[in-house]
Design a protein around this motif. Structure first.
Motif, PDB file in Angstrom:
ATOM      1  N   VAL A 423     -53.636  -4.341 -21.896  1.00 18.87           N
ATOM      2  CA  VAL A 423     -54.973  -4.061 -21.370  1.00 18.87           C
ATOM      3  C   VAL A 423     -55.703  -3.088 -22.293  1.00 18.87           C
ATOM      4  O   VAL A 423     -56.896  -3.255 -22.584  1.00 18.87           O
ATOM      5  CB  VAL A 423     -54.875  -3.487 -19.942  1.00 18.87           C
ATOM      6  N   LEU A 424     -54.985  -2.070 -22.772  1.00 22.46           N
ATOM      7  CA  LEU A 424     -55.588  -1.103 -23.682  1.00 22.46           C
ATOM      8  C   LEU A 424     -55.787  -1.698 -25.072  1.00 22.46           C
ATOM      9  O   LEU A 424     -56.793  -1.435 -25.735  1.00 22.46           O
ATOM     10  CB  LEU A 424     -54.710   0.150 -23.754  1.00 22.46           C
ATOM     11  N   LYS A 507     -59.577  -0.897  -9.947  1.00 21.85           N
ATOM     12  CA  LYS A 507     -60.127  -1.359 -11.213  1.00 21.85           C
ATOM     13  C   LYS A 507     -59.031  -1.814 -12.165  1.00 21.85           C
ATOM     14  O   LYS A 507     -59.303  -2.157 -13.307  1.00 21.85           O
ATOM     15  CB  LYS A 507     -60.953  -0.247 -11.860  1.00 21.85           C
ATOM     16  N   ASN A 508     -57.771  -1.757 -11.693  1.00 28.92           N
ATOM     17  CA  ASN A 508     -56.653  -2.064 -12.576  1.00 28.92           C
ATOM     18  C   ASN A 508     -55.532  -2.689 -11.755  1.00 28.92           C
ATOM     19  O   ASN A 508     -54.437  -2.148 -11.648  1.00 28.92           O
ATOM     20  CB  ASN A 508     -56.180  -0.780 -13.266  1.00 28.92           C
ATOM     21  N   LEU A 509     -55.801  -3.848 -11.172  1.00 26.83           N
ATOM     22  CA  LEU A 509     -54.850  -4.510 -10.287  1.00 26.83           C
ATOM     23  C   LEU A 509     -53.576  -4.866 -11.036  1.00 26.83           C
ATOM     24  O   LEU A 509     -53.598  -5.576 -12.035  1.00 26.83           O
ATOM     25  CB  LEU A 509     -55.498  -5.772  -9.699  1.00 26.83           C
ATOM     26  N   ASN A 510     -52.448  -4.316 -10.541  1.00 29.84           N
ATOM     27  CA  ASN A 510     -51.130  -4.564 -11.140  1.00 29.84           C
ATOM     28  C   ASN A 510     -51.075  -4.184 -12.620  1.00 29.84           C
ATOM     29  O   ASN A 510     -50.272  -4.729 -13.385  1.00 29.84           O
ATOM     30  CB  ASN A 510     -50.725  -6.033 -10.978  1.00 29.84           C
ATOM     31  N   GLY A 511     -51.946  -3.256 -13.029  1.00 30.71           N
ATOM     32  CA  GLY A 511     -51.950  -2.814 -14.420  1.00 30.71           C
ATOM     33  C   GLY A 511     -52.538  -3.802 -15.384  1.00 30.71           C
ATOM     34  O   GLY A 511     -52.449  -3.613 -16.601  1.00 30.71           O
ATOM     35  N   ASN A 512     -53.186  -4.874 -14.872  1.00 30.59           N
ATOM     36  CA  ASN A 512     -53.734  -5.922 -15.739  1.00 30.59           C
ATOM     37  C   ASN A 512     -55.208  -5.727 -16.059  1.00 30.59           C
ATOM     38  O   ASN A 512     -55.803  -6.553 -16.761  1.00 30.59           O
ATOM     39  CB  ASN A 512     -53.549  -7.299 -15.083  1.00 30.59           C
TER      40      ASN A 512
END
Length: 828
Positions: A423-424, A507-512
């Motif tokens: 993601v980053l 804003k970051n569902l399941n870190g995705n």
């Protein structure tokens, strides 16, 4: 370790050696063995820690021990104020006794006084300089000295040249203390006269107009503070004076630091007051007036000669001359710089040699090389003077060392405990193996900050050159924040009565990096349910997909709005959209990474029933079906805590008969947003938006399709829907119907009191105009006011307390001229 500590260690080591050799009559061939070790004075530091750090063990031989090193290691623990080591006889050997005086544990840090500097300014600067003292840690004199230096610098920036800062420890219990900084700023030095000696090219009046510092003026000085004697400002003034002389060709000009003569004009009455203030522990005030005298040695003027470049291979000589030409253009004409006019070759035979322009050109050249990956680029100018027909000329030679092009070996993200690396990485513009360019690296950091759930502002990125390789390793450290929001809300409103609701957003569902929002609200006269999902990358491809489903109903009850305006509205619908950044198609364009194009479809059904007003007529199952396209360029650094950046956006929607809508229409919206900062705390924001709806049917637009400005998201001070064209129903009752054309402008000044708190002053203006009325045919409705914005850990969006005053309210406005609103979010 300072010299006094080294002297103390040397003295103690001498005593130890004396005790070991003389006092105990040790023979060289008979080494003594340590048979016991005793440690005295410890209560917070464990015996095991001291033994481990010292390295002493029972059985060691004395003559093999470096007592100097032991003392140094124990000092470096920063846990003791005093350390002594004694050696005594013991049974069958020697006993080593370590005697320490422990430093107190700091439980609190308090700043007293310093009101002119500001407690928040001190804490923020200490944090920026990474000089914070940890609570529950031993007292550290070195850290205290750093904070004292920071306070002195802050005082100097505000004109206090001789502040008094006393540090003390207040006992709070055995071994515990409060660290106290007692700050007394003293008096401000104000400049009453600025003089120059040795100047002939410029008059004193011209030189005073060049510098930023000014003489005391009873009217302007309290506002501008430019008359304060501040070392940093004086250094900047000297640079400005040099650049003015350089533009005239005086490359060897010398300008000294000014001679300063200060006199104390404090009155006797003020002195008596100061005595009382000092007795009360408060800061005294003095009337200090200074005269500045700059000594100038102008030298001779020089004209521009030849420019020669040596050692360049990556960029041609044209690159160098272009950058030099741009720098000379910028120094000679503000208008040419603003319009970015192409530099022209001067037709004059003699052009003044501008050393300032050359220095600026070297910075631009270095930036160009850095963007190309040549981060070790160097260029050393050398000058040769010659005289032609009585005129001095300067030939410049740039000796260039370009170095090697650097690439990226590794990119590491730290602090993303929940957020997946991918993601980053997809927000970061650089990849392993790419050329390390400074500009694209800066843009990459901006892209990361726009994610909002990974805060990188608190830590500087680490760029490390790999030994013996033309590569760099990047480490970006951040803190995850504002990922999930769970909000419960409830209250009572004059229009909607009692209500209770709940919303969950991530804003970051399941870190995705996906954004999901669920919201439900129920009350006496209003019910709403919505679900939305945004996937910025579908299947890890650079294309976004958004979906939203909603259903809500509102009952404008007669008891609330009057029988004439009573009606009920129910809306349900769905919308989908997809988008992509233009960098997918223009990979070599930096602006494309911040430009997104989107395509969407929206379907909704609106039912209006129980309408008693001419403008709120019943409408059963009115279907709106449209497609939309939008394009947006956005470099705003953070959507909730903006400090700089620009946003330009345009959107167009078409709801023609081809899509099955009941009332065909098309809609356009334009928006321009800009933020900029002056210093670290002063943030200015500007927003301008225009919208237009055109009816494509013969049935006309329904009221709910109109623009209806007002409220905390457009024109503060006015309630939502209470700005726009005024119509009268058949009974002669005035009704604000909004309009199919809308213009809104917002100006904000935000003072950053702390990272989690901002004070805002604003001016809003706008209106909406109904069909048949020209834009601006009716005056803009205006308001001014102030806001308090709080940033809490539960949500990235600020909580807002808004006080506002309408500057030109409607004559029939029943809500009054002044208004208070509570809100969560931002206006633009």
């Amino acid at each position: 370790m300072n010299w006094s500590q080294r002297l103390k260690i040397s003295f103690k080591v001498g005593l130890i050696l004396f005790a070991v050799t003389a006092g105990n009559n040790i023979k060289a061939q008979d080494p003594d063995t340590i048979t016991a070790i005793e440690i005295r004075g410890i209560s917070k530091v464990s015996r095991e820690t001291v033994l481990f750090r010292s390295g002493l063990k029972v059985g060691d031989e004395l003559r093999t021990i470096d007592f100097s090193n032991i003392l140094q290691v124990l000092w470096e623990m920063k846990a003791f104020d005093d350390i002594k080591i004694n050696v005594e006889d013991a049974e069958q050997g020697k006993k080593v006794i370590i005697i320490v005086t422990e430093r107190p544990i700091i439980k609190e840090i308090d700043y007293r006084g310093g009101t002119e500097i500001g407690l928040t300014s001190i804490k923020d600067k200490v944090k920026d300089k990474k000089a914070e003292i940890r609570i529950d840690a031993p007292y550290d004199p070195d850290a205290v000295r750093k904070i004292k230096d920071i306070i002195v610098d802050l005082a100097s920036e505000k004109g206090f040249r001789s502040p008094s800062i006393e540090v003390s420890l207040e006992p709070m219990g055995p071994g515990l203390a409060r660290l106290l900084f007692d700050i007394k700023e003293g008096g401000k030095n104000r400049i009453y006269q600025i003089k120059f000696t040795g100047n002939q090219v410029f008059s004193e009046k011209q030189l005073r107009s060049i510098i930023k510092t000014s003489e005391y003026n009873w009217f302007l000085s309290p506002i501008t503070s430019k008359d304060l004697l501040i070392d940093k400002s004086i250094d900047e003034d000297i640079e400005l004076l040099k650049k003015a002389y350089w533009r005239k060709g005086y490359k060897d000009v010398f300008i000294s630091k000014p001679d300063i003569r200060t006199e104390d004009f404090t009155t006797e009455k003020a002195r008596l007051k100061n005595t009382r203030l000092v007795a009360e522990g408060r800061s005294p005030s003095y009337d200090l007036r200074s005269i500045l005298n700059f000594q100038i040695v102008e030298g001779e003027p020089f004209y521009e000669g030849d420019l020669k470049i040596e050692g360049n291979k990556v960029f041609t000589e044209v690159f160098y001359t272009d950058k030099y030409g741009i720098a000379k253009r910028d120094n000679s004409s503000i208008i040419a710089k603003f319009l970015d006019l192409k530099p022209t070759q001067s037709t004059r035979k003699k052009v003044y040699f501008d050393l300032g322009a050359l220095n600026e050109a070297l910075d631009k050249i270095r930036e160009g090389y850095s963007n190309a990956g040549y981060i070790l680029y160097r260029a050393e100018p050398s000058f040769t003077t010659r005289v032609v027909d009585g005129n001095n000329f300067v030939d410049t030679t740039l000796k260039v060392e370009e170095g090697e092009r650097f690439t990226i070996r590794d990119i590491v993200f730290v602090g993303n405990d929940s957020t997946k690396d991918k993601v980053l990485r997809r927000a970061f513009l650089l990849r392993e193996g790419d050329t390390f360019g400074r500009e694209i690296f800066k843009d990459s950091m901006l892209r990361l900050s726009q994610l909002t759930f990974f805060d990188i502002k608190e830590s500087e990125p680490k760029v490390e050159i790999v030994p013996d390789k033309n590569q760099v390793d990047l480490t970006i450290k951040g803190v995850e924040s504002g990922i999930n929001e769970l909000l419960f809300n409830g209250g009572y409103g004059e229009l909607y009565g009692f209500s209770l609701g709940m919303s969950f957003a991530t804003k970051n569902l399941n870190g995705n990096g996906d954004a999901l929002q669920l919201s439900v609200n129920s009350g006496q006269f209003q019910k709403a349910l919505s679900v939305s999902l945004l996937q910025p990358y579908v299947a890890d491809l650079p294309y976004s997909l958004s979906t939203s489903i909603f259903s809500n109903s509102t009952d404008y009850d007669a008891s609330r709005v009057g029988a004439a305006n009573a009606y009920s509205q129910a809306t349900k619908g769905i919308s989908i959209g997809t988008g992509a950044r233009l960098s997918n198609f223009f990979k070599d364009k930096q602006w494309a990474y911040f430009t997104e194009i989107s395509l969407g479809y929206s379907w909704r059904v609106v039912e209006i029933s129980g309408g008693q007003n001419y403008y709120f007529r019943n409408a059963n199952n009115e279907l709106t079906s449209d497609v939309s396209v939008s394009i947006s360029f956005n470099t705003v650094d953070n959507p909730y805590k903006p400090t700089e950046g620009t946003k330009l956006s345009y959107s167009y929607s078409y709801g023609g008969w081809q899509f099955g809508g009941d009332r065909a229409n098309q809609r356009s919206n334009y928006e321009f947003v800009n933020y900029f900062s002056l210093g670290e705390r002063n943030i200015f924001g500007f927003n301008m938006a225009y919208g237009h709806i055109q009816d494509l049917s013969s049935r006309g637009l329904l009221l709910y399709n109109f623009f209806r400005p007002g409220g905390e998201n457009s024109i503060r001070g006015y309630r939502y829907g209470q700005v726009g064209s005024l119509e009268f129903d058949p009974n002669g009752y005035p009704v604000v119907v909004g309009g199919n054309k809308q213009f809104v402008a917002n100006f904000e000044y935000a003072f950053k009191v702390a990272d989690a708190f901002r004070f805002v002053i604003f001016y809003d203006a706008g209106n909406a105009w109904a069909p048949g009325k020209r834009v601006f045919s009716e005056a803009l409705r205006q308001s001014i006011g102030a806001e308090l914005r709080f940033f809490l850990p539960i949500s990235p969006a600020p909580m807002r307390l808004i006080w506002s005053t309408k500057l030109n309210p409607y004559a029939y406005d029943v809500y009054g001229k002044n208004d208070f609103q509570f809100s969560i979010g931002t206006t633009f």
